[in-house]
Design an enzyme around this catalytic site. Structure first.
Site, short mmCIF file in Angstrom:
data_model
loop_
_atom_site.label_atom_id
_atom_site.label_comp_id
_atom_site.label_asym_id
_atom_site.label_seq_id
_atom_site.Cartn_x
_atom_site.Cartn_y
_atom_site.Cartn_z
N GLY A 133 -25.76 -4.65 -7.36
CA GLY A 133 -25.80 -5.53 -8.62
C GLY A 133 -24.36 -6.61 -8.23
O GLY A 133 -24.38 -7.80 -7.95
N GLY B 43 -23.23 -0.22 -5.52
CA GLY B 43 -21.95 0.26 -5.26
C GLY B 43 -21.10 -0.30 -4.39
O GLY B 43 -19.94 -0.11 -4.17
N ARG C 156 -12.61 -6.91 -18.04
CA ARG C 156 -12.52 -6.11 -16.83
C ARG C 156 -10.80 -5.68 -16.63
O ARG C 156 -10.64 -4.58 -16.00
CB ARG C 156 -12.95 -6.66 -15.59
CG ARG C 156 -14.66 -6.85 -15.82
CD ARG C 156 -15.67 -6.94 -14.45
NE ARG C 156 -15.37 -5.70 -13.50
CZ ARG C 156 -14.55 -5.65 -12.54
NH1 ARG C 156 -13.89 -6.75 -12.18
NH2 ARG C 156 -14.61 -4.68 -11.79
N CYS D 28 -6.51 -11.47 -30.43
CA CYS D 28 -5.61 -10.90 -31.28
C CYS D 28 -5.20 -9.37 -30.65
O CYS D 28 -5.49 -8.49 -31.44
CB CYS D 28 -5.66 -10.83 -32.91
SG CYS D 28 -6.04 -12.61 -33.43
N1 LLP Z 1 -27.76 1.10 -10.08
C1 LLP Z 1 -27.26 2.05 -10.67
C2 LLP Z 1 -28.10 3.08 -11.43
C3 LLP Z 1 -26.10 1.83 -11.43
O1 LLP Z 1 -25.57 2.45 -12.51
C4 LLP Z 1 -25.40 0.71 -11.07
C5 LLP Z 1 -24.19 0.10 -11.72
C6 LLP Z 1 -25.68 -0.09 -9.81
C7 LLP Z 1 -26.93 0.34 -9.31
C8 LLP Z 1 -25.09 -1.46 -9.58
O2 LLP Z 1 -23.88 -1.04 -8.80
P1 LLP Z 1 -22.94 -2.31 -8.34
O3 LLP Z 1 -23.69 -2.48 -6.95
O4 LLP Z 1 -22.92 -3.24 -9.25
O5 LLP Z 1 -21.92 -1.88 -7.88
N2 LLP Z 1 -18.74 -2.50 -15.35
C9 LLP Z 1 -18.33 -2.02 -14.18
C10 LLP Z 1 -19.15 -1.71 -13.12
C11 LLP Z 1 -20.20 -0.51 -13.77
C12 LLP Z 1 -21.27 -0.30 -12.90
C13 LLP Z 1 -22.41 0.39 -13.57
N3 LLP Z 1 -23.61 0.91 -12.60
C14 LLP Z 1 -17.29 -3.10 -13.75
O6 LLP Z 1 -17.16 -4.17 -14.22
O7 LLP Z 1 -16.51 -2.68 -12.36
#
Ligand code: LLP
Length: 453
Positions: free
Chosen positions: A295, A251, A333, A364
């Protein structure tokens, strides 16, 4: 301080934008557009930050996992693995990719709010280190499947700590109204922990939370860590078992535009470690094995997307649309979350920004925009436009709307670019199409058959 929102980007000697030592105009020429470009060294540097912080803040007692949902390709997982990261997967497809990448299952954590029985079985067969169970049904299923196989699955529980993190609603997950996990407030979490501790085929070893994504404050993370430690104490009181693992999810926010001001991850993690230790002292608990699952902050700023500008339409008094050869099918996004992005022109990245434009895709759909109101130099047909910080949740969320083919991805290092995802072809698009027998003859339209056409 870099001239760009991502500090791995430079204006080269000829003034062109470079990434990983590669000239972006040459990349566009060699590989075509749209093109995802990843800078390997930046990914590695980001991985090291987390791996080192576990070493420094927790004496190495923990594991930083790369949340592969941000960008899941075999090469990318190999890079994260080679830097000492474990891998977080959340579907059978991500698990398959990780196993194909040769990741040791004892470094894989399996997530998801509704894992299918088939996915659970694959995870148990592969012998992943942890299945993070989302709910009671899932714990029961894991117990049944593992027992039938004569195995014991080491699981943790996805907990909703009740924390509100300030981010877009769709990416906020720690509060009680969320489809993920079980809540502490309602008593659901403690009941499930007690149940899991009593079932055959499962060994409850930890708890997990993930409060949201693209978060800039440290406070919600600190609060979550404290709430989770209190919960470990509550579980000990209820069951007599001391859970050994605390997974605090991912996050951490990154800089997409100048106004974004992410905190330093090292400082972040140090502060969380302090909060965890204080709670251990308060409850007389040992320091747990710590997991984190970044991530976005591993890959987002390591990536850019290159496009070729097509039509430029100025609607007097309204706006200028700059159409590119990509769109929501490869970067959804902005359409989904209004996500901000910066962009530059590859041959003149430092040219003065003279007017606001809207970058439009080729789907489209009026909402198929990559960005609105972005101040840019004048864009001309044929220009190569780079959208910055697209390494996370672009390729991984891409699709084939309008039967557009997904772009290729190259990984740059020391001035060399290697393909890590090949460009989709039209044949790829029809690969899974099946023509039923009665349509195979293709008799054509009746009018054509009777020669009236
Ligand atoms: N762990 C779990 C259980 C998660 O659900 C997520 C992200 C992460 C780790 C990694 O989070 P990060 O470090 O990437 O923030 N599609 C959205 C983001 C969705 C994140 C979902 N879960 C976007 O494009 O902003």
């Amino acid at each position: 301080m870099s001239d760009f929102v991502c500090d791995n980007l430079k204006a080269g000697r000829n003034g062109h934008l470079t990434i990983g030592g590669c000239d972006c105009l040459e990349l566009a020429r060699e590989f075509g557009t749209p093109l995802y470009v990843m800078d390997e060294e930046t990914v590695r540097r980001n991985c090291r930050l987390y791996v080192d912080s576990i070493r420094k803040s927790y004496d190495g007692y923990g594991l930083a996992l790369y949340a592969s949902k941000a960008l899941c390709t075999i090469a990318m997982l190999k890079v994260a693995d080679s830097e000492g990261m474990g891998i977080d997967v959340c579907s059978g497809g991500e698990l398959f990719t990780a196993l194909r990448a040769g990741i040791d299952p004892s470094r894989i954590y399996f997530h998801g709010n509704n894992k299918t029985p088939g996915e659970l079985e694959s995870a148990i067969d592969a012998g992943v280190r942890r299945i993070v169970a989302d709910n009671a049904l899932e714990v029961d299923r894991i117990s049944t499947i593992a027992t039938a196989k004569g195995r014991t699955a080491r699981i943790s529980l996805r907990i909703k700590p009740g924390i509100e993190a300030h981010t877009h609603d769709f990416v906020r997950t720690g509060q009680i109204d969320s489809k993920f996990g079980v809540a502490i407030e309602t008593g659901e979490a403690i009941e499930l922990a007690a149940r899991a501790a009593s079932l055959p085929g499962v060994k409850l070893v930890g708890i997990h939370c993930h409060i949201g994504s693209q978060i800039f404050d440290v406070d919600p993370f600190l609060e979550a860590a404290q709430v989770m430690m209190d919960f470990i104490a509550a579980v000990r009181e209820r069951t007599g078992e001391t859970l050994e693992e605390l997974n605090l999810g991912g996050g951490f926010g990154i800089r997409y535009i100048d106004e974004h001001d992410p905190v330093d991850f090292g400082a972040y993690i140090g502060a969380i470690a302090q909060a965890v230790r204080a709670k251990c002292a308060e409850h007389g608990l040992p320091v747990p094995y710590i997991c984190m699952e970044p991530g976005r902050s591993i890959v987002a700023s390591a990536g850019i997307t290159l496009y070729t500008v097509g039509a430029v339409k100025t609607i007097p008094g309204i706006r200028t649309y700059v159409a590119v050869d990509g769109g929501m099918f490869e970067n959804p996004r902005y359409a989904l979350y209004d996500s901000p992005y910066d962009a530059v022109l590859a041959d003149r990245p430092l040219a003065p920004r003279t007017a606001p434009i809207t970058i439009a895709g080729k789907c489209c759909e009026s909402g198929d925009l990559i960005q609105e109101n972005l101040w840019m130099p004048e864009c001309r047909p044929g220009d190569i436009l780079a959208v910055l910080a697209t390494g996370a949740y672009n390729y991984s969320m891409a699709g084939n709307y309008n039967r557009n083919t997904r772009p290729a991805m190259v990984l740059c290092k020391d001035g060399k670019a290697r393909t890590i995802v090949r460009r989709e072809t039209f044949d790829d698009l029809v690969r899974n199409d099946v023509v039923p027998a009665d349509l195979q003859e293709h008799p054509g339209h009746p009018a054509r058959a009777s020669g009236q056409e």
